[in-house]
Design a protein around this motif. Structure first.
Motif, mmCIF file in Angstrom:
data_model
loop_
_atom_site.group_PDB
_atom_site.id
_atom_site.type_symbol
_atom_site.label_atom_id
_atom_site.label_comp_id
_atom_site.label_asym_id
_atom_site.label_seq_id
_atom_site.Cartn_x
_atom_site.Cartn_y
_atom_site.Cartn_z
ATOM 1 N N ARG A 181 31.889 -15.038 45.776
ATOM 2 C CA ARG A 181 33.252 -14.890 45.274
ATOM 3 C C ARG A 181 34.129 -16.013 45.828
ATOM 4 O O ARG A 181 33.934 -16.471 46.952
ATOM 5 C CB ARG A 181 33.802 -13.540 45.706
ATOM 6 C CG ARG A 181 32.998 -12.389 45.115
ATOM 7 C CD ARG A 181 33.730 -11.087 45.257
ATOM 8 N NE ARG A 181 33.814 -10.686 46.645
ATOM 9 C CZ ARG A 181 34.731 -9.843 47.104
ATOM 10 N NH1 ARG A 181 35.624 -9.330 46.280
ATOM 11 N NH2 ARG A 181 34.748 -9.501 48.368
ATOM 12 N N THR B 22 23.574 -13.699 43.116
ATOM 13 C CA THR B 22 24.938 -13.553 42.619
ATOM 14 C C THR B 22 25.792 -14.675 43.189
ATOM 15 O O THR B 22 25.767 -14.909 44.390
ATOM 16 C CB THR B 22 25.523 -12.201 43.065
ATOM 17 O OG1 THR B 22 24.650 -11.160 42.625
ATOM 18 C CG2 THR B 22 26.904 -11.997 42.480
ATOM 19 N N PRO B 23 26.539 -15.363 42.335
ATOM 20 C CA PRO B 23 27.401 -16.426 42.863
ATOM 21 C C PRO B 23 28.402 -15.851 43.862
ATOM 22 O O PRO B 23 28.872 -14.728 43.696
ATOM 23 C CB PRO B 23 28.130 -16.954 41.613
ATOM 24 C CG PRO B 23 27.407 -16.398 40.440
ATOM 25 C CD PRO B 23 26.689 -15.170 40.885
ATOM 26 N N TYR C 179 23.794 -19.661 30.306
ATOM 27 C CA TYR C 179 25.188 -19.418 29.909
ATOM 28 C C TYR C 179 25.333 -19.784 28.426
ATOM 29 O O TYR C 179 25.833 -18.989 27.618
ATOM 30 C CB TYR C 179 26.085 -20.255 30.826
ATOM 31 C CG TYR C 179 27.555 -20.402 30.513
ATOM 32 C CD1 TYR C 179 28.243 -19.545 29.667
ATOM 33 C CD2 TYR C 179 28.291 -21.423 31.128
ATOM 34 C CE1 TYR C 179 29.603 -19.719 29.420
ATOM 35 C CE2 TYR C 179 29.649 -21.589 30.896
ATOM 36 C CZ TYR C 179 30.297 -20.746 30.035
ATOM 37 O OH TYR C 179 31.644 -20.925 29.797
ATOM 38 N N VAL D 106 33.679 -8.968 41.742
ATOM 39 C CA VAL D 106 33.857 -10.419 41.573
ATOM 40 C C VAL D 106 35.287 -10.875 41.862
ATOM 41 O O VAL D 106 35.575 -12.072 41.830
ATOM 42 C CB VAL D 106 33.467 -10.884 40.148
ATOM 43 C CG1 VAL D 106 32.015 -10.518 39.862
ATOM 44 C CG2 VAL D 106 34.389 -10.294 39.090
ATOM 45 N N LEU E 273 36.434 -13.145 36.746
ATOM 46 C CA LEU E 273 35.939 -13.349 35.383
ATOM 47 C C LEU E 273 36.975 -14.136 34.585
ATOM 48 O O LEU E 273 38.169 -14.021 34.840
ATOM 49 C CB LEU E 273 35.706 -12.008 34.686
ATOM 50 C CG LEU E 273 34.822 -11.010 35.413
ATOM 51 C CD1 LEU E 273 34.681 -9.744 34.600
ATOM 52 C CD2 LEU E 273 33.471 -11.625 35.694
ATOM 53 N N ILE F 57 28.901 -15.322 35.161
ATOM 54 C CA ILE F 57 28.468 -14.751 36.441
ATOM 55 C C ILE F 57 27.161 -13.979 36.214
ATOM 56 O O ILE F 57 26.231 -14.051 37.015
ATOM 57 C CB ILE F 57 29.575 -13.862 37.034
ATOM 58 C CG1 ILE F 57 30.790 -14.733 37.338
ATOM 59 C CG2 ILE F 57 29.080 -13.131 38.279
ATOM 60 C CD1 ILE F 57 31.963 -14.008 37.950
ATOM 61 N N ASN G 213 24.301 -16.627 35.434
ATOM 62 C CA ASN G 213 23.858 -17.306 36.655
ATOM 63 C C ASN G 213 23.005 -16.382 37.509
ATOM 64 O O ASN G 213 22.021 -16.807 38.125
ATOM 65 C CB ASN G 213 25.060 -17.819 37.455
ATOM 66 C CG ASN G 213 25.654 -19.089 36.840
ATOM 67 O OD1 ASN G 213 25.150 -19.605 35.842
ATOM 68 N ND2 ASN G 213 26.720 -19.579 37.432
ATOM 69 N N THR G 214 23.379 -15.110 37.554
ATOM 70 C CA THR G 214 22.594 -14.136 38.320
ATOM 71 C C THR G 214 21.213 -13.942 37.689
ATOM 72 O O THR G 214 20.202 -13.898 38.387
ATOM 73 C CB THR G 214 23.356 -12.797 38.385
ATOM 74 O OG1 THR G 214 24.641 -13.021 38.955
ATOM 75 C CG2 THR G 214 22.603 -11.775 39.245
ATOM 76 N N VAL H 266 27.246 -7.565 41.282
ATOM 77 C CA VAL H 266 26.717 -7.985 39.986
ATOM 78 C C VAL H 266 25.210 -7.754 39.934
ATOM 79 O O VAL H 266 24.675 -7.314 38.909
ATOM 80 C CB VAL H 266 27.086 -9.458 39.708
ATOM 81 C CG1 VAL H 266 26.408 -9.959 38.435
ATOM 82 C CG2 VAL H 266 28.598 -9.597 39.577
#
Lengths: 391, 391
Positions: free
Chosen positions: B220, B217-218, A55, B148, A161, B207, B210-211, A315
């Motif tokens: 939701r 994928t985190p 990140y 998301v 987001l 997001i 992290n993916t 994603v």
């Protein structure tokens, strides 16, 4: 590159500001990220590998890091010299914090008359909420953004987001670039300001204008289009498809592609108003056909027929989508000591001066010495400040 | 103003492009909206009064209108002369359309070497989807943006705002301004391109990272924050409140402000991980207190205690909110022949060269004569073209 020769002093942390300055860095600016001794908290956030936050790596590419303790007199003196030699200063403190550090508008102007200062904050630096703490979630709530998402009976819903932060960062980058153009032409610097809340309010678009004109807020319509049908998400044999045949011509192509040419002349469906009035029926007919085959089949078939549609990508799906790959929206950056780091590419495509990663994200204070040397500080001064924890 | 002296030739229609050029106009550019003989379709869309679309009025302020039939040889010749005297050309045709009209990149470059051309499209002008029809809804689906939003068991959900169009418009305005800065410094023009889909992909932020870092994928989380609690929307006596005490310090202030100081030391709630593990419990306790009084009471009380929170404004609420009014995000513009038209204000605040409405949105072809006269076309030529329907 477009912003070559533009020096940006970046006092921002976390998200809105670092997004703004990453955009400026992607466009060629020399961004100096001034970090408090403990560093930007994002260095410790999000997933990563071997202790590197990906990140942080994405949001801080194309920047140099200067570690600087602005609570010390020496730190303030260094900042003053930096300002005198910069084109832009960006900060996302709460209103008033920069002035309390000793850098109010008059001081900034005195240090560098051509300076473009940009403040990014929650609500703006005037008005009754100016001193309130703000986060993206609160901006999404106050701006009305949450209120328009979802169906008529759903609760208000944020975007997953940090859209308030990101839109503010984008507006800030635009404000700065425009103000630099002005400063280059006239020698006049100025203060720009962008807030998370104002940024989202500005996106209310035709929902705002309809509210202004009628005094009534349009009802929420979830994934449906308020004045077009069929429109929305439909299940397929193996997933979902997003379908947007927004006018009669598109609908006629859809009818043919589905093998239902009779729909084109059926008075229940032949016109947009008729289809909206019979939304449940036309959705059922279209949905029945779409459920009989796969998403890939329909995306291929309907696009070949000229009907706007697409898969509903997760994603993970996005990053394997052939179009997203062809557009280089996923890039791998060699990060010294950490191997390849994958991150998002550049949505701005420029033919002659394309955006690129000239620098991977810096270690905390990686460029302290280099930057201070550029400011004509001696090696002895730098060593003393390093010893005293100023840098 | 920052973009004074920058002439923008605007061939765009509907939303993404007109939003981009309105931003440029707000910053001082001379925007010439080149409209097909039938005019931008938005002239007939959305609510309005006395036949004036307020949607059109907002998105086309600060522009002049030139009505021009680009299918005719004379129309093409006029466009060529316009290009030769402009700094920027913006279009949101599908890829290839401008070239088929006779204006490919080589021709544009020959007409005006310093020209910045900006194309706004759905998917980009290369890659397998380049020729597909695109709308905001499809971009929201393909980009992962829809995926998301919402809770773990909800269907993917679009934003009720045309966020793909608007974000692309913002990126386009930034691209153009940066490229103009480059052209002014070097004499080199270029082609910029922004797509609705790439714009939204670029907002996937942490997001995405992290993916990339984990391959997963985190999940939701709806209105909840994945790693902070309490967080989200809570019912009050008369509505809802958005609450975002994102760290332990904020939580301690919240506990005191709610009259529950014991929460600060209770091992079930004292730390962020403990609260996330006991999200349902802490939400119940906090929610129980909040339900006992009004939104206004809690917004006042909690903000006074330094806890980030705010009302969940409807679109109508937003425009009466004292902060939004203080920030002049609602403005009234005198529109000749139509009285005052209410529209959104400017999210970009500049201290020395503030954005302002210099012109209300033009009637179709209102400035045809004026613009052609500036191009040194004679009165006889203009009269003939008017007679022949070229202008």
């Amino acid at each position: 590159m477009p912003l070559s020769g533009v020096r940006v002093l970046d006092l921002t942390r976390v998200l809105s500001g670092p997004f703004c300055t990453a955009l400026l860095g992607d466009l060629g600016a020399d961004v100096i990220k001034v970090e408090a001794p403990e560093g930007d908290s994002v260095r410790g956030q999000g997933a990563g590998r071997d202790g590197l936050s990906w990140y942080f790596a994405q949001f801080n590419r194309n920047k140099r890091s200067l570690r600087l303790d602005l609570r010390t007199p020496a730190g303030k003196a260094i900042l003053a010299r930096l300002i005198a030699r910069s084109d832009v200063l960006v900060e996302n403190f709460r209103p008033g914090v920069l002035a309390r550090l000793g850098f109010d508008d008059d001081r900034l102007q005195a240090l560098q008359p051509r300076l473009v200062t940009c403040a990014i904050n929650g609500f703006g630096s005037t008005g009754p909420y100016r001193d309130r703490p703000a986060f993206d979630f609160i901006a999404q709530a106050i701006s009305g953004f949450m209120s328009v998402n979802g169906g008529p009976d759903d609760p208000p819903l944020r975007s997953g987001l940090p859209i308030g932060d990101l839109v503010a960062g984008l507006y800030a980058a635009l404000s700065i670039t425009a103000a630099v153009l002005h400063a280059r032409a006239t020698g006049q610097g100025q203060r720009a300001e962008v807030s998370l809340t104002n940024g989202l309010v500005s996106l209310l678009a035709y929902i705002a204008t309809n509210t202004f004109a009628t005094g009534m807020t349009p009802p929420r319509s979830g994934n449906d289009h308020p004045i077009a049908a069929p429109y929305g998400l439909f299940p397929t044999r193996d997933g979902q498809i997003a379908l947007a045949p927004a006018d009669d011509a598109f609908f006629r192509r859809l009818a043919d592609a589905l093998g239902e040419p009779g729909l084109k002349t059926d008075p229940l469906y032949a016109t947009q108003p008729a289809r909206v009035a019979n939304r449940a029926r036309i959705n059922a007919i279209v949905g029945g056909r779409l459920a009989g085959n796969t998403t890939a089949h329909w995306v291929e078939t309907l696009n070949a027929a000229g009907v706007p549609c697409g898969p509903v990508n997760s994603v993970a799906d996005v990053f394997t989508d052939p179009q997203i790959r062809a557009q280089q929206m996923v890039i791998d950056v060699d990060h010294p000591g950490y191997g390849m780091v994958r991150m998002l590419g550049f949505p701005i495509k420029l033919s002659e001066t394309p955006c690129r990663v000239r620098r991977s994200a810096p270690r905390l204070g990686e460029h302290s010495d280099e930057v201070l040397a550029e400011l004509d500080y001696s090696e002895a001064e730098r060593a003393a400040w390093r010893r005293d924890g100023v840098i």
